[in-house]
Design a protein around this motif. Structure first.
Motif, PDB file in Angstrom:
ATOM      1  N   THR A 226      -2.599  10.005  -2.248  1.00  0.00           N
ATOM      2  CA  THR A 226      -3.123   9.334  -3.438  1.00  0.00           C
ATOM      3  C   THR A 226      -4.191  10.178  -4.120  1.00  0.00           C
ATOM      4  O   THR A 226      -4.165  10.366  -5.349  1.00  0.00           O
ATOM      5  CB  THR A 226      -3.698   7.964  -3.049  1.00  0.00           C
TER       6      THR A 226
ATOM      7  N   ALA B 246      -4.890  -0.748  -6.004  1.00  0.00           N
ATOM      8  CA  ALA B 246      -5.067  -0.030  -4.734  1.00  0.00           C
ATOM      9  C   ALA B 246      -6.423  -0.296  -4.107  1.00  0.00           C
ATOM     10  O   ALA B 246      -6.568  -0.181  -2.883  1.00  0.00           O
ATOM     11  CB  ALA B 246      -4.882   1.467  -4.947  1.00  0.00           C
TER      12      ALA B 246
ATOM     13  N   ALA C 130       0.820  -1.214   0.000  1.00  0.00           N
ATOM     14  CA  ALA C 130       0.000   0.000   0.000  1.00  0.00           C
ATOM     15  C   ALA C 130       0.854   1.265   0.000  1.00  0.00           C
ATOM     16  O   ALA C 130       0.600   2.200  -0.764  1.00  0.00           O
ATOM     17  CB  ALA C 130      -0.936  -0.013   1.206  1.00  0.00           C
TER      18      ALA C 130
END
Length: 670
Positions: free
Chosen positions: A449, A434, A406
């Motif tokens: 992100t 993801a 991650a």
């Protein structure tokens, strides 16, 4: 000179020679004893090792080691330790040991607790029920723990990833007064354990820093690295600790391995502390044998990432740049063998900007291997070699995208946004990979992100919907910066999520005392872009902005000290200054009023006769105009009135001088 003086001088000289000889013999005997003990320890170690591999299987199977249900506390501790030391641990057998230890937890001593926990930590075997029982049973016995017990306990819980905040807060209260008795390795184990479990205690870390500053010679290079790593995890910038760590690491740099050098660079870069002499020595030693052959690609990538955050070395440092060229050449030759974490670290290093040139430090250095440009003005232009290296790293990342954890996925997207590489196929793969890993994302990774996809203008409805759901679950852990990045990202892409906006508004109110000017501007801009700003939120942000403009002074580019005691002293001084009452300035023509000296009840009653004379002709309940104490007649009438239920009337005898009292009443009766 007389014969007596000659005799005295000769005797003193003989005594001095004899004492000197005795000291030499003692030193020699101590060396011999140390060698003997070292030889004995080595012989016992070899003997135990040989017994572990040469002992037949049948006697061990018939021994008590494989029947923990019948063992008491002492044998249970001994056999559990031997089982792991000899490499005979089996998951089923370790579970049986854990069940038996859970039954006997009330009878275990401090050392037995730590030995059993260390055995399970070395075997990497976690038993939740035993850990909970041990935590409960150890709390009343912490005052009996020795320094070695504290360090082993912290180390075992850190290896087993047991985040018991209640126990560690209690440890932080119990350890400070025993820290002077801790050895260097014990201090490093405690600091490293708190860092690995992300349990921050500023007072404990400040006491550890004081101990390191007081006796740095007691710490080995491994202990110094562990302490530096622990302080860097929490970004604790102790103004006296880091220079001392750097100085002693410089003295012991010959003992460092390649991984130790990378760890040192990473720790110093986390707190943004530069020590040029240490950095140059470590970098040169890493570029030479034997460390160069020991350095793995992951170690080199971590070093590059750390040096990029430090924006070091400078162009004028020829020796450091030459050493860096050697390392860059090695890592580029091993680019296909890089793991996902190494790829993202290298790409993140390439994306760092420095100086006046809009180009990454390490992109220029990699480019120097191809075009030998060495960061001159031409580097500001487009460089094909840099583009080829960046493209190669992105291709390797695309091939291994399914293996990325991650944290690496968020760093990959962030690096693409910094380098302005809008690789839609790669970003699509990142979004697909993801989605199932979003529960493992930290709040910072979620915000980065979302912000990176928004900067690249890549809109993925499914990904941002899943991001919003995960953000809602972790919204209490977000900082003001994270909230600002999330709101700006959703506003820039035109994704209006009212549920997310409502949660952000609620969390902004909770963070109002912790926001900075940049965070206030970012949050306000994000709400406006999303069309979710309301009157109460706008008023709150304006109030916070006014307070920050008046009370804070921003410091740009400075290494801010983070000494806990000085911070507390400054905050206390600021608080006292803020709450200090302002004195009104009196005009010169008016003299300041002097308050009369306070009178107690006995003084008021002793002046009863004078007050009665002055109060004649006036109402008994009216206040006196001359500023004297209340008259005795008014006190008598007030005390005689039964205003409240249950109060009895009190009759004061006017004939008793001084208004009466216990002593006077006794005299009156007699």
């Amino acid at each position: 000179m007389s014969i007596c003086q000659i005799c005295v001088e000769w005797t003193s000289r003989r005594f001095a020679q004899a004492s000197c000889r005795r000291v030499q013999l003692q030193v020699r005997w101590a060396k011999i004893k140390a060698l003997k003990s070292e030889f004995k320890l080595e012989r016992n170690k070899q003997k135990n090792h040989r017994e572990a591999f040469e002992t037949p299987t049948d006697p061990i199977l018939q021994s008590q080691m494989y029947t923990p249900e019948a063992l008491k506390t002492k044998n249970l501790t001994k056999f559990c330790n031997h089982l792991v030391a000899f490499g005979l641990q089996v998951p089923e057998l370790m579970d049986r040991y854990a069940a038996r230890a859970e039954e006997l937890a009330a009878q275990l001593t401090a050392s037995q607790f730590t030995i059993i926990l260390n055995a399970f930590a070395r075997a990497s075997h976690r038993h939740d029920a035993m850990l909970k029982t041990f935590s409960k049973r150890m709390l009343p016995k912490l005052h009996m723990f020795l320094p070695i017990d504290f360090s082993q306990l912290c180390n075992a819980y850190a290896k087993l990833r047991e985040h018991d905040e209640v126990l560690f807060k209690r440890l932080a209260l119990e350890m400070p007064h025993k820290l002077p008795h801790f050895e260097g390795i014990h201090l490093s184990c405690v600091a490293n354990a708190y860092a690995r479990l992300a349990i921050r205690d500023d007072l404990l870390f400040d006491d550890i820093a004081d101990e390191v500053i007081r006796r740095p010679q007691d710490l080995s290079h491994v202990a110094l690295l562990n302490i530096a790593n622990g302080f860097s995890r929490f970004k604790i910038r102790h103004k006296r600790l880091w220079p001392i760590i750097g100085e002693w690491l410089l003295q012991s740099h010959l003992d460092l391995q390649a991984q130790d050098v990378a760890t040192a660079f990473n720790a110093f870069s986390a707190v943004d502390f530069k020590q040029t002499e240490l950095f140059r020595t470590l970098l040169v030693s890493l570029s030479q044998e034997p460390l160069l052959s020991q350095a793995s690609p992951t170690t080199l990538c971590l070093t590059f990432n750390s040096l990029a955050r430090l924006t070091w070395p400078a162009k004028s440092d020829v020796e450091a740049n030459a050493a860096l060229d050697v390392l860059v050449e090695k890592v580029t030759s091993q680019l296909p063998a890089l793991e996902p974490v190494g790829l993202t670290q290298l790409l993140h290093a390439c994306s760092r900007k420095t100086g006046s040139h809009d180009v990454g430090v390490w992109t220029c250095l990699i480019c120097s291997l191809h075009a030998r440009c060495m960061r001159h003005t031409a580097c500001a232009d487009a460089c094909t070699a840099c583009a080829e290296v960046e493209t190669g790293i992105l291709e390797q990342a695309g091939q291994q995208i399914s293996k990325f954890p991650a944290q690496s996925l968020s760093l990959l997207v962030n690096a693409c946004a910094r380098l302005q590489k809008k690789d839609v196929p790669l970003l699509t793969k990142v979004a697909k990979c993801a989605a199932p890993l979003l529960p493992e994302f930290t709040p910072q990774a979620l915000a980065i992100t979302a912000d990176s996809f928004a900067k690249l203008e890549v809109r993925s409805e499914i990904l941002f919907y899943l991001l919003a759901e995960e953000i809602l679950q972790k919204i209490p852990l977000f900082s003001g910066q994270g909230i600002g990045l999330v709101l700006q990202a959703y506003g820039k892409l035109g994704i209006n999520n009212q549920k997310l906006a409502q949660a952000c508004r609620k969390h902004v109110r909770a963070l109002s005392d912790e926001l900075t000017l940049w965070e206030v501007d970012a949050i306000e801009e994000g709400f406006k872009k999303m069309g979710a700003s309301d009157g109460s939120t706008v008023a709150l942000l304006q109030k916070v902005r006014q307070r920050l403009v008046v009370n804070t002074a921003e410091v740009d580019g400075a290494w801010v000290e983070d000494d806990l005691l000085e911070r507390l002293a400054k905050e206390e001084e600021l608080r006292m200054t803020k709450h200090r009452p302002e004195q009104d300035v009196e005009p010169k023509s008016i003299a300041p009023l002097q308050e009369p000296a306070p009178l107690d009840l006995w003084d008021m009653w002793s002046n009863a006769d004078k007050a009665d004379d002055k109060s004649q002709g006036q109402d008994s309940f009216a206040d006196s105009d001359d500023g004297t104490a209340t008259s005795s007649s008014r006190l008598r009438e007030y005390l005689a009135r039964p205003e409240k239920v249950g109060r009895k009337p009190i009759v004061l005898d006017s004939e008793i001088p001084g208004g009466g009292g216990r002593k006077h009443r006794r005299r009156a009766r007699t």
